[in-house]
Design a protein around this motif. Structure first.
Motif, PDB file in Angstrom:
ATOM      1  N   GLY A  52       3.236  -1.145 -18.374  1.00  0.00           N
ATOM      2  CA  GLY A  52       3.891  -1.932 -19.827  1.00  0.00           C
ATOM      3  C   GLY A  52       3.661  -2.998 -18.633  1.00  0.00           C
ATOM      4  O   GLY A  52       3.379  -4.916 -19.634  1.00  0.00           O
ATOM      5  N   GLN A  53       3.459  -3.290 -17.333  1.00  0.00           N
ATOM      6  CA  GLN A  53       2.613  -4.460 -17.011  1.00  0.00           C
ATOM      7  C   GLN A  53       1.029  -4.720 -16.546  1.00  0.00           C
ATOM      8  O   GLN A  53       0.828  -5.478 -15.725  1.00  0.00           O
ATOM      9  CB  GLN A  53       3.426  -4.856 -15.088  1.00  0.00           C
ATOM     10  CG  GLN A  53       4.927  -4.638 -15.455  1.00  0.00           C
ATOM     11  CD  GLN A  53       4.970  -4.404 -13.813  1.00  0.00           C
ATOM     12  OE1 GLN A  53       4.802  -4.160 -13.167  1.00  0.00           O
ATOM     13  NE2 GLN A  53       6.337  -4.577 -13.746  1.00  0.00           N
ATOM     14  N   GLY A  54       0.592  -3.800 -16.863  1.00  0.00           N
ATOM     15  CA  GLY A  54      -1.236  -3.550 -17.286  1.00  0.00           C
ATOM     16  C   GLY A  54      -1.479  -3.144 -15.375  1.00  0.00           C
ATOM     17  O   GLY A  54      -2.774  -3.382 -15.416  1.00  0.00           O
ATOM     18  N   ARG A  55      -1.035  -2.623 -15.011  1.00  0.00           N
ATOM     19  CA  ARG A  55      -1.394  -1.675 -13.290  1.00  0.00           C
ATOM     20  C   ARG A  55      -1.717  -0.732 -13.824  1.00  0.00           C
ATOM     21  O   ARG A  55      -1.233   0.133 -14.733  1.00  0.00           O
ATOM     22  CB  ARG A  55       0.144  -1.367 -12.483  1.00  0.00           C
ATOM     23  CG  ARG A  55       0.426  -2.816 -12.980  1.00  0.00           C
ATOM     24  CD  ARG A  55       1.770  -2.713 -11.440  1.00  0.00           C
ATOM     25  NE  ARG A  55       3.024  -2.184 -11.947  1.00  0.00           N
ATOM     26  CZ  ARG A  55       3.378  -1.433 -11.002  1.00  0.00           C
ATOM     27  NH1 ARG A  55       3.746  -1.581  -9.893  1.00  0.00           N
ATOM     28  NH2 ARG A  55       4.504  -0.577 -11.788  1.00  0.00           N
ATOM     29  N   LEU A  56      -2.668   0.138 -12.939  1.00  0.00           N
ATOM     30  CA  LEU A  56      -3.090   1.311 -13.271  1.00  0.00           C
ATOM     31  C   LEU A  56      -3.040   2.261 -12.322  1.00  0.00           C
ATOM     32  O   LEU A  56      -2.988   1.698 -11.267  1.00  0.00           O
ATOM     33  CB  LEU A  56      -4.741   0.727 -13.484  1.00  0.00           C
ATOM     34  CG  LEU A  56      -5.691   2.072 -13.268  1.00  0.00           C
ATOM     35  CD1 LEU A  56      -5.577   3.438 -14.683  1.00  0.00           C
ATOM     36  CD2 LEU A  56      -7.077   1.702 -12.857  1.00  0.00           C
ATOM     37  N   LEU A  57      -2.750   3.499 -12.729  1.00  0.00           N
ATOM     38  CA  LEU A  57      -2.384   4.471 -11.707  1.00  0.00           C
ATOM     39  C   LEU A  57      -3.419   5.670 -11.126  1.00  0.00           C
ATOM     40  O   LEU A  57      -4.247   5.535 -11.964  1.00  0.00           O
ATOM     41  CB  LEU A  57      -1.247   5.991 -12.330  1.00  0.00           C
ATOM     42  CG  LEU A  57      -0.859   6.312 -11.707  1.00  0.00           C
ATOM     43  CD1 LEU A  57       0.357   5.555 -10.339  1.00  0.00           C
ATOM     44  CD2 LEU A  57       0.003   7.565 -12.160  1.00  0.00           C
ATOM     45  N   ALA A  58      -3.339   5.150  -9.616  1.00  0.00           N
ATOM     46  CA  ALA A  58      -4.636   6.080  -8.586  1.00  0.00           C
ATOM     47  C   ALA A  58      -3.598   7.172  -8.868  1.00  0.00           C
ATOM     48  O   ALA A  58      -3.178   6.876  -8.082  1.00  0.00           O
ATOM     49  CB  ALA A  58      -5.319   4.562  -8.025  1.00  0.00           C
ATOM     50  N   ALA A  59      -4.374   7.985  -8.635  1.00  0.00           N
ATOM     51  CA  ALA A  59      -4.215   9.536  -7.366  1.00  0.00           C
ATOM     52  C   ALA A  59      -5.073   9.254  -5.811  1.00  0.00           C
ATOM     53  O   ALA A  59      -6.739   9.476  -6.219  1.00  0.00           O
ATOM     54  CB  ALA A  59      -4.318  10.358  -7.904  1.00  0.00           C
ATOM     55  N   GLN A  60      -4.610   9.719  -5.067  1.00  0.00           N
ATOM     56  CA  GLN A  60      -5.998  10.177  -3.923  1.00  0.00           C
ATOM     57  C   GLN A  60      -5.813  11.635  -3.596  1.00  0.00           C
ATOM     58  O   GLN A  60      -5.116  11.907  -3.735  1.00  0.00           O
ATOM     59  CB  GLN A  60      -5.395   9.441  -2.514  1.00  0.00           C
ATOM     60  CG  GLN A  60      -6.291  10.004  -0.998  1.00  0.00           C
ATOM     61  CD  GLN A  60      -5.922   8.538  -0.075  1.00  0.00           C
ATOM     62  OE1 GLN A  60      -4.171   9.546   0.376  1.00  0.00           O
ATOM     63  NE2 GLN A  60      -6.435   8.398   0.757  1.00  0.00           N
ATOM     64  N   ARG A  61      -7.093  12.568  -4.311  1.00  0.00           N
ATOM     65  CA  ARG A  61      -6.985  13.533  -3.536  1.00  0.00           C
ATOM     66  C   ARG A  61      -6.760  13.838  -2.477  1.00  0.00           C
ATOM     67  O   ARG A  61      -7.338  13.474  -1.140  1.00  0.00           O
ATOM     68  CB  ARG A  61      -8.898  13.728  -3.986  1.00  0.00           C
ATOM     69  CG  ARG A  61      -9.352  13.085  -5.399  1.00  0.00           C
ATOM     70  CD  ARG A  61      -9.184  14.474  -6.161  1.00  0.00           C
ATOM     71  NE  ARG A  61      -9.635  15.740  -6.008  1.00  0.00           N
ATOM     72  CZ  ARG A  61     -10.227  16.312  -6.726  1.00  0.00           C
ATOM     73  NH1 ARG A  61     -11.221  15.835  -7.507  1.00  0.00           N
ATOM     74  NH2 ARG A  61     -10.517  18.024  -5.975  1.00  0.00           N
ATOM     75  N   ALA A  62      -6.340  15.526  -2.290  1.00  0.00           N
ATOM     76  CA  ALA A  62      -5.878  16.094  -1.074  1.00  0.00           C
ATOM     77  C   ALA A  62      -6.723  16.935  -0.211  1.00  0.00           C
ATOM     78  O   ALA A  62      -7.360  17.168   0.393  1.00  0.00           O
ATOM     79  CB  ALA A  62      -5.102  16.574  -1.340  1.00  0.00           C
ATOM     80  N   ASP A  63      -7.498  17.817  -1.489  1.00  0.00           N
ATOM     81  CA  ASP A  63      -9.118  18.556  -1.727  1.00  0.00           C
ATOM     82  C   ASP A  63     -10.067  18.275  -2.636  1.00  0.00           C
ATOM     83  O   ASP A  63      -9.292  17.570  -3.816  1.00  0.00           O
ATOM     84  CB  ASP A  63      -8.624  19.737  -1.279  1.00  0.00           C
ATOM     85  CG  ASP A  63      -7.396  20.109  -2.388  1.00  0.00           C
ATOM     86  OD1 ASP A  63      -8.137  20.085  -3.882  1.00  0.00           O
ATOM     87  OD2 ASP A  63      -5.785  20.526  -2.729  1.00  0.00           O
ATOM     88  N   PRO A  64     -10.685  19.002  -2.720  1.00  0.00           N
ATOM     89  CA  PRO A  64     -11.205  20.436  -1.720  1.00  0.00           C
ATOM     90  C   PRO A  64     -11.804  18.667  -1.031  1.00  0.00           C
ATOM     91  O   PRO A  64     -11.749  17.360  -1.174  1.00  0.00           O
ATOM     92  CB  PRO A  64     -12.822  20.464  -2.212  1.00  0.00           C
ATOM     93  CG  PRO A  64     -13.150  19.743  -3.487  1.00  0.00           C
ATOM     94  CD  PRO A  64     -11.937  19.051  -4.041  1.00  0.00           C
ATOM     95  N   PRO A  65     -12.209  19.494   0.142  1.00  0.00           N
ATOM     96  CA  PRO A  65     -12.219  18.867   1.265  1.00  0.00           C
ATOM     97  C   PRO A  65     -13.280  17.730   1.716  1.00  0.00           C
ATOM     98  O   PRO A  65     -13.036  16.921   2.211  1.00  0.00           O
ATOM     99  CB  PRO A  65     -12.570  19.507   3.093  1.00  0.00           C
ATOM    100  CG  PRO A  65     -12.033  21.057   2.672  1.00  0.00           C
ATOM    101  CD  PRO A  65     -12.265  20.695   1.359  1.00  0.00           C
ATOM    102  N   GLU A  66     -14.494  17.898   0.559  1.00  0.00           N
ATOM    103  CA  GLU A  66     -15.390  16.671   0.307  1.00  0.00           C
ATOM    104  C   GLU A  66     -14.989  15.384  -0.383  1.00  0.00           C
ATOM    105  O   GLU A  66     -15.675  14.662  -0.841  1.00  0.00           O
ATOM    106  CB  GLU A  66     -17.049  17.240  -0.391  1.00  0.00           C
ATOM    107  CG  GLU A  66     -16.555  17.999  -1.471  1.00  0.00           C
ATOM    108  CD  GLU A  66     -16.340  19.216  -1.087  1.00  0.00           C
ATOM    109  OE1 GLU A  66     -16.377  19.679  -2.797  1.00  0.00           O
ATOM    110  OE2 GLU A  66     -16.074  19.941  -0.141  1.00  0.00           O
TER     111      GLU A  66
END
Length: 132
Positions: free
Chosen positions: A8-22
């Motif tokens: 509701g505040q206009g923020r975007l959810l970002a997710a940091q990958r755990a895998d694959p290693p590359e």
């Protein structure tokens, strides 16, 4: 499929990958693959439940088909969380990013043009959650 989850505040959810290693450590929009017999919206809801522990409502599509390596395409929709709080079930970290923080994380190259498109839509007032 990818979800540009906004609050509701206009923020975007970002997710940091755990895998694959590359790809580990890179940031992406949450989502995943469509299983046989699934439509795209159902797949996106399922993936967000599995990855983040939330129930989302899927809204408008962001752009067209975004090209990926190997001839794959990524389709992205705006979404909002209908139930739950995002958890790091399959990712290293999650962050809600304000519009002026969007580039404070190292987006994966495939996600960067999508983030730019999301930013443009949010800045124009067009990317607020609107159901199809």
């Amino acid at each position: 499929m990818g979800a540009a989850i906004v609050d509701g505040q206009g923020r975007l959810l970002a997710a940091q990958r755990a895998d694959p290693p590359e790809l580990a450590g890179g940031w992406e929009l949450p989502g995943g693959k469509v299983d046989p017999g699934e439509d795209e919206h159902t797949a996106l809801v399922r993936e967000c439940q599995e990855e983040l522990g939330v129930l989302i409502e899927v809204g408008e599509r962001v752009g067209g088909d975004w090209a990926l390596a190997g001839g794959y395409v990524l389709r992205v929709w705006f979404a909002v969380i209908a139930e739950g709080r995002p958890e790091t079930r399959e990712h290293l970290d999650l962050r809600w990013l304000e519009m002026d923080e969007l580039y404070d994380v190292a987006w994966l190259p495939a996600d960067l043009p999508i983030v730019r498109a999301v930013q443009g839509r949010l800045n124009d007032g067009q990317g607020r959650f609107n159901k199809d």
